[in-house]
Write an enzyme that holds these catalytic residues in place. Structure first.
Site, PDB file in Angstrom:
ATOM      1  N   ASP A  99      -2.258 -22.634  17.766  1.00  0.00           N
ATOM      2  CA  ASP A  99      -1.280 -22.399  16.806  1.00  0.00           C
ATOM      3  C   ASP A  99      -2.147 -21.679  15.593  1.00  0.00           C
ATOM      4  O   ASP A  99      -3.328 -21.747  15.620  1.00  0.00           O
ATOM      5  CB  ASP A  99      -0.782 -23.556  16.267  1.00  0.00           C
ATOM      6  N   GLU A 165      -2.628 -27.906  15.198  1.00  0.00           N
ATOM      7  CA  GLU A 165      -3.698 -28.263  14.429  1.00  0.00           C
ATOM      8  C   GLU A 165      -3.529 -27.957  13.370  1.00  0.00           C
ATOM      9  O   GLU A 165      -3.699 -28.671  12.211  1.00  0.00           O
ATOM     10  CB  GLU A 165      -4.938 -27.770  15.167  1.00  0.00           C
TER      11      GLU A 165
HETATM   12  N1  LIG Z   1     -10.343 -24.615  11.907  1.00  0.00           N
HETATM   13  C1  LIG Z   1     -10.131 -25.965  11.668  1.00  0.00           C
HETATM   14  C2  LIG Z   1      -9.033 -25.827  10.417  1.00  0.00           C
HETATM   15  O1  LIG Z   1      -8.719 -24.879  10.114  1.00  0.00           O
HETATM   16  N2  LIG Z   1      -8.366 -27.076  10.130  1.00  0.00           N
HETATM   17  C3  LIG Z   1      -7.237 -27.112   9.202  1.00  0.00           C
HETATM   18  C4  LIG Z   1      -6.658 -28.508   9.619  1.00  0.00           C
HETATM   19  C5  LIG Z   1      -5.878 -29.214   8.757  1.00  0.00           C
HETATM   20  C6  LIG Z   1      -4.644 -28.821   8.235  1.00  0.00           C
HETATM   21  N3  LIG Z   1      -4.112 -29.671   7.488  1.00  0.00           N
HETATM   22  C7  LIG Z   1      -4.929 -30.623   7.503  1.00  0.00           C
HETATM   23  N4  LIG Z   1      -6.383 -30.098   8.105  1.00  0.00           N
HETATM   24  C8  LIG Z   1      -8.100 -27.306   7.954  1.00  0.00           C
HETATM   25  O2  LIG Z   1      -7.393 -27.092   6.852  1.00  0.00           O
HETATM   26  O3  LIG Z   1      -9.260 -27.796   7.732  1.00  0.00           O
HETATM   27 ZN   LIG Z   2      -8.882 -24.004  13.644  1.00  0.00          ZN
HETATM   28 ZN   LIG Z   3      -7.392 -23.405  10.549  1.00  0.00          ZN
END
Ligand SMILES: NCC(=O)N[C@@H](Cc1c[nH]cn1)C(=O)O
Ligand SMILES: [Zn+2]
Ligand SMILES: [Zn+2]
Length: 475
Positions: A99, A165
């Site tokens: 995603d 994610e």
């Molecule tokens: N590449 C990892 C990433 O972008 N993770 C997101 C995940 C997230 C979304 N809401 C909370 N954590 C990030 O924003 O770090």
């Molecule tokens: Zn990511």
């Molecule tokens: Zn991300």
């Protein structure tokens, strides 16, 4: 060591155009998990990925996760796959996500966000190019290059690719815990490629992440949006209350104003204090990736500590507020403010939530507003810090030296990957973060890109890592 790597590297170079084509196909699917109207595209992306894996001879299946928390919306499937099942080989479990963050050309993109555009200078622009479609496809490309070069794949590869994610990995913890002793049973170590180098030249291996608690503050009053000429000065306005609360959370220098948050942070040890100076990171590179010189700190050590081991609070947006161009004279009837706190050792999710709720409720009470306010956590993921003194990291360091000709920095990351800790705890195995992209990639931002060099050398790195994993003695 790892004598077959030269043949593998040559094959990756020979296949580079088709690997870019594979990324182009993936970027073209707007798999935005945060936007319910895009859910069919997220599901389509999961199916596309499973089909690609099957074409490569992997056994791939789509696992349904039920409904999205608090909604009637089906979660996108998790792609579980296995390539190789040789009891004499190590088994590496890799995780990534298919995603992406939202993106619209109007946000300021120089190209169409869902069309991969390869620039003369090697930048490959497109939403998800670096976060995380490029790295996810890196594993598939590594399989294909081995096949075409006629080189035996050095390990058994288990894959877990999710589609939520960027929205807190809803439902995935339960699947990981349920499959720890089943699908993931023979895992020897875990590798995640979903973060970035600290700069643009030196690769890194990452052993820590911040957690993320994401909050909503809902304020409502009037029954419908109002004309500010008719009702301005007669009705209490939800937006006025909200901006006063949001404005009280953090100061200009990033100092969180909520009591009980920084009090939970682990003290800096002498050993840790000495780590920062040797890291290849300069304020100049930070200014380049930031696109300005508006940093809170002027020096490297405080900046790295602020990113890796201190909490931060960011205000993200307001749902229901007028945000377009022009001048609309509306009083919004209901607004939802969104902010998050990046958490670090030894902060606890529940304790942090309690502090946030109490503070927001106290500030709202002091406003003496007749509107209604509700504050709640939308999703929370815990921080993670592991030991890099493990054969998993040793193999990745050797692969980095072989591909990039230099030793990697050992870093922590300011971002979050909610299930990292879950993988570690459920499998009981070491987890390594092995990034492909660099600090200027602009993940989550406009003009997200992955440099062609990082993609192609990154595919070599992932394959080389698996070869060194196969050779590395037990700790
Ligand atoms: N590449 C990892 C990433 O972008 N993770 C997101 C995940 C997230 C979304 N809401 C909370 N954590 C990030 O924003 O770090
Ligand atoms: Zn990511
Ligand atoms: Zn991300």
């Amino acid at each position: 060591m790892a004598p077959q790597l030269d043949g593998y590297f040559a094959q990756v170079d020979a296949l580079s155009d088709s690997f870019i084509q594979r990324l182009r196909e993936a970027v073209a699917i707007p798999s935005i998990s945060a936007d319910a109207t895009r859910r069919p595209d997220v599901v389509r992306m999961g199916h596309w990925l499973a089909d690609e894996l099957k074409k490569l001879g992997a056994s791939a299946e789509l696992r349904e996760l039920g409904k999205q928390h608090g909604t009637d919306l089906d979660l996108p499937p998790v792609v579980l796959a296995r390539y190789g099942n040789d009891k004499n080989k190590r088994t590496i479990l890799v995780y990534g996500h298919y995603d992406v963050q939202p993106a619209e050309k109007e946000d300021g993109w120089e190209t169409e966000p869902f069309e991969l555009t390869v620039k003369e200078d090697g930048r490959m622009l497109g939403r998800g190019s670096t976060d995380d479609k490029g790295p996810v496809l890196g594993w598939l490309n590594a399989i294909e290059a081995h096949q075409k070069a006629g080189i035996e794949f050095p390990v058994n590869l288990l894959m877990c690719f999710e589609g939520m994610e960027e929205y807190g990995s809803d439902g995935l913890d339960d699947l990981i815990n349920a499959e720890a002793k089943k699908y993931f049973a023979d895992t020897d170590a875990v590798c995640i490629s979903d973060n970035y180098w600290l700069g643009t030249e030196r690769p890194c291996l990452t052993y820590g992440l911040r957690g993320c608690n994401y909050y909503n503050i809902e304020i409502s009053g009037p029954g419908a949006d109002l004309h500010s000429g008719v009702f301005g000065g007669t009705a209490q306005e939800p937006m006025t209350d909200l901006v006063r609360i949001l404005g009280s959370l953090v100061d200009t220098d990033g100092k969180i104003q909520i009591p009980g948050i920084v009090e939970q942070v682990a003290p800096v040890t002498e050993e840790e204090s000495g780590l920062y100076e040797n890291i290849s990171f300069t304020m100049e590179t930070l200014h380049e990736s930031l696109g300005s010189k508006t940093t809170i700190f002027e020096d490297k050590k405080n900046t790295l500590m602020a990113r890796w081991r201190m909490p931060s609070l960011s205000v993200h947006g307001i749902e229901g507020a007028f945000s377009g161009a022009g001048a609309k004279t509306v009083i919004p009837a209901k607004v939802i403010g969104k902010f998050s706190i990046r958490t670090v050792p030894n902060m606890e999710i529940d304790k942090t939530n309690e502090c946030v709720y109490k503070y927001v409720e106290d500030v709202f009470k002091k406003l003496k507003s007749k509107n209604t306010m509700k504050v709640y956590a939308q999703h929370c993921g815990k921080w993670w810090v592991a030991s890099p003194k493990h054969w998993n990291f040793a193999a990745a360091a050797k692969a980095t030296e072989r591909v990039w000709g230099m030793q990697p920095d050992f870093t922590r990351e300011g971002g979050s990957i909610p299930v990292t800790l879950t993988f570690e705890q459920a499998t009981g195995k070491n987890v390594l973060l092995l990034p492909m992209g660099s600090s200027t990639d602009g993940a989550h931002s406009i003009n997200e890109k992955l440099d062609k060099r990082n993609y192609i050398e990154g595919i070599k790195l992932l394959g080389a890592y698996l070869h060194y994993v196969a050779e590395e003695p037990q700790n």
